[in-house]
Design an enzyme around this catalytic site. Structure first.
Site, PDB file in Angstrom:
ATOM      1  N   ASP A  55      35.370  40.688  36.419  1.00 34.06           N
ATOM      2  CA  ASP A  55      36.028  39.386  36.614  1.00 34.06           C
ATOM      3  C   ASP A  55      36.249  38.701  35.261  1.00 34.06           C
ATOM      4  OD1 ASP A  55      35.839  39.372  39.635  1.00 34.06           O
ATOM      5  OD2 ASP A  55      33.719  39.533  39.115  1.00 34.06           O
ATOM      6  N   GLU A  87      37.849  47.716  37.448  1.00 28.85           N
ATOM      7  CA  GLU A  87      39.263  47.409  37.179  1.00 28.85           C
ATOM      8  C   GLU A  87      39.626  47.525  35.696  1.00 28.85           C
ATOM      9  OE1 GLU A  87      41.044  44.225  39.382  1.00 28.85           O
ATOM     10  OE2 GLU A  87      42.357  43.653  37.727  1.00 28.85           O
TER      11      GLU A  87
HETATM   12  O1  TRH Z   1      31.956  45.881  35.602  1.00 29.26           O
HETATM   13  P1  TRH Z   1      32.932  46.332  36.620  1.00 29.26           P
HETATM   14  O2  TRH Z   1      32.434  47.149  37.688  1.00 29.26           O
HETATM   15  O3  TRH Z   1      33.633  45.065  37.147  1.00 29.26           O
HETATM   16  C1  TRH Z   1      34.239  44.783  38.360  1.00 29.26           C
HETATM   17  C2  TRH Z   1      33.421  43.826  39.121  1.00 29.26           C
HETATM   18  O4  TRH Z   1      32.565  44.540  39.984  1.00 29.26           O
HETATM   19  C3  TRH Z   1      34.319  42.933  39.883  1.00 29.26           C
HETATM   20  O5  TRH Z   1      33.637  42.104  40.777  1.00 29.26           O
HETATM   21  C4  TRH Z   1      35.309  43.779  40.599  1.00 29.26           C
HETATM   22  O6  TRH Z   1      36.128  42.977  41.269  1.00 29.26           O
HETATM   23  C5  TRH Z   1      36.082  44.562  39.604  1.00 29.26           C
HETATM   24  O7  TRH Z   1      35.225  45.407  38.885  1.00 29.26           O
HETATM   25  C6  TRH Z   1      37.164  45.394  40.216  1.00 29.26           C
HETATM   26  O8  TRH Z   1      34.104  47.171  35.897  1.00 29.26           O
HETATM   27  P2  TRH Z   1      35.332  46.763  34.971  1.00 29.26           P
HETATM   28  O9  TRH Z   1      36.373  46.051  35.737  1.00 29.26           O
HETATM   29  O10 TRH Z   1      35.727  47.995  34.296  1.00 29.26           O
HETATM   30  O11 TRH Z   1      34.747  45.763  33.891  1.00 29.26           O
HETATM   31  C7  TRH Z   1      33.933  46.161  32.841  1.00 29.26           C
HETATM   32  C8  TRH Z   1      34.232  45.333  31.615  1.00 29.26           C
HETATM   33  O12 TRH Z   1      33.227  45.520  30.632  1.00 29.26           O
HETATM   34  C9  TRH Z   1      35.540  45.725  30.958  1.00 29.26           C
HETATM   35  O13 TRH Z   1      36.202  44.560  30.485  1.00 29.26           O
HETATM   36  C10 TRH Z   1      35.124  46.564  29.778  1.00 29.26           C
HETATM   37  C11 TRH Z   1      33.830  45.887  29.402  1.00 29.26           C
HETATM   38  N1  TRH Z   1      32.864  46.662  28.618  1.00 29.26           N
HETATM   39  C12 TRH Z   1      32.553  46.216  27.369  1.00 29.26           C
HETATM   40  O14 TRH Z   1      33.121  45.217  26.887  1.00 29.26           O
HETATM   41  N2  TRH Z   1      31.604  46.888  26.659  1.00 29.26           N
HETATM   42  C13 TRH Z   1      30.981  48.006  27.127  1.00 29.26           C
HETATM   43  O15 TRH Z   1      30.124  48.576  26.431  1.00 29.26           O
HETATM   44  C14 TRH Z   1      31.357  48.478  28.427  1.00 29.26           C
HETATM   45  C15 TRH Z   1      30.713  49.716  28.974  1.00 29.26           C
HETATM   46  C16 TRH Z   1      32.288  47.773  29.150  1.00 29.26           C
END
Ligand code: TRH
Length: 397
Positions: free
Chosen positions: A32, A294
């Protein structure tokens, strides 16, 4: 690098800049705020907007934006105002309605803010930014207006998507150039490996895999297959929900940042969770990326490497059609055998069947070629921030 600035410093934007408020409620994990923060940074840096992000969970935010300070109600980061939002009633440190109001993922705006929107001389452009789905219906619903039942306000639904007629997905203007520079520079890659994993890059014969996923029962079998594989496998695991399973596989109490373990052909590094740019570099340094949710799913598409998606699970398996819709786009032009292997692997990683790494590896060359092609195809839909800015400006005229 991001930098936090104590207020009252104001962002360096023109006085006539479009003001935009983004409201973000963190439901769980990082997606989010991950999406909102990326959008905020693009609207500020690429479109010159004066952006304020109101977010209800600074702890989660800080993980992907380390320069954030936890105990400040209001701070400026890279020219963006960040406010700790105490939903549902709190409407920011000052009740000031922006030109463009983005309600992320149907988080509800504070009623007093909506009332103030209605009182504003010129009604703001009000957008509900939806979750990404690759399904066909998205194009029909993108930009549909929804009049408010009581006020003279219209909310417009803005749908990200992978196909024409949708809002697209976020992509920074400099992204391809930054990736190309990283990939072309041996010193940059060496420096990245030394800094991130404490050792030089592995030999070319090794397959480097980044693993970002939710808890997943299929990982046990996959770790065994990597251990027994003919070629070395180097696994890079950002600390998180899958770390416990990796620790158990190696017989360790935990697999926290800095940990390293080997078994058979498999060697694994536990990495610290980095800021968002650092996560891009992790994907660029890897040959195959396991991603989830996402935003990391989108980054994997721009990284133009074969990837495996752990989709956010929903009740009644509502996520499975979304998984197949993404596959239909991504795998469209793959030869049938590679397309089937990819679909089998993605399904297995999402609970249907056993993942077969050898089957996936056999098609690596075709998958790599398709990944690069797909990144070009997806770029045709346009970047979400650019599409959103264009729409908002058309409404503000
Ligand atoms: O963390 P996610 O699973 O996030 C979500 C939430 O569950 C949300 O509620 C849901 O609606 C959505 O997914 C679909 O996965 P996502 O979307 O990939 O987000 C992870 C974020 O973290 C992304 O912006 C990348 C960031 N990130 C970093 O900045 N540093 C890191 O080391 C890693 C592994 C990720």
């Amino acid at each position: 690098m991001s930098s936090a600035t104590p207020l009252p410093e104001q962002p360096a934007t023109a006085p006539t800049a479009i003001a935009c408020d983004i409201f973000c409620a963190v439901i769980d994990n990082f997606g989010d705020i991950g999406v909102c923060w990326r959008l905020a940074r693009q609207l500020a840096s690429e479109h010159g907007w004066q952006v304020r992000v109101l977010v209800d969970d600074l702890h989660t935010f800080q993980k992907l934006c380390p320069s954030l300070t936890l105990d400040r109600a209001r701070q400026a980061i890279d020219g963006i105002i960040v406010e700790h939002w105490h939903e549902p009633a709190h409407a920011g440190e000052t009740l000031e309605v922006a030109d463009v109001v983005i309600e992320a993922f149907a988080c509800e705006l504070p009623p007093i803010y909506v009332a103030a929107m209605a009182r504003r001389e010129r009604a703001p452009v009000w957008l509900n930014l939806e979750y990404l789905s690759a399904e066909d219906w998205v194009a029909d619903f993108h930009l549909r207006p929804s009049p408010h039942p009581r006020y003279a306000l219209t909310k417009t639904f803005f749908f990200p998507g992978l196909g024409p007629g949708t809002g697209g997905v976020l992509k920074e203007r400099h992204l391809d150039a930054a990736r190309a520079a990283f990939e072309a520079s041996q010193p940059a890659r060496e420096a990245w490996w030394l800094k991130t994993a404490g050792r030089p890059p592995p030999p070319a014969a090794a397959t480097v895999i980044s693993l970002f996923a939710y808890e997943n029962p299929a990982v046990d079998s996959l770790l065994e297959q990597w251990r027994d594989s003919a070629e070395p496998v180097v696994l890079l695991v950002p600390e998180g929900r899958i770390s416990g399973a990796v620790a158990r596989f190696f017989g360790l109490p935990s697999f926290a940042a800095g940990a390293y373990a080997e078994r058979g052909s498999l060697s694994a590094h536990a990495l610290a969770f980095t800021g968002q740019p650092g996560y891009d570099a992790l994907q660029w340094a890897s040959d195959v990326n396991f991603v989830r949710g996402e935003d990391s799913f989108v980054r994997a598409q721009w990284a133009a490497k074969p990837f495996v998606w752990h989709i956010y699970p929903q009740a009644d398996d509502a996520h499975l059609p979304k998984l197949d819709a993404a596959l239909a786009h991504y795998a469209r032009t793959l030869p049938a055998d590679a397309r089937d292997a990819l679909a089998r692997f993605w399904h297995a990683w999402n609970g249907a069947g056993q993942p077969d790494w050898a089957d996936f590896q056999r098609h690596r060359a075709a998958l790599k070629q398709r990944a690069a092609e797909w990144a070009r195809e997806l770029a045709q839909v346009g970047d979400l921030a650019g599409n959103l800015a264009l729409f908002a400006k058309s409404q503000l005229k």
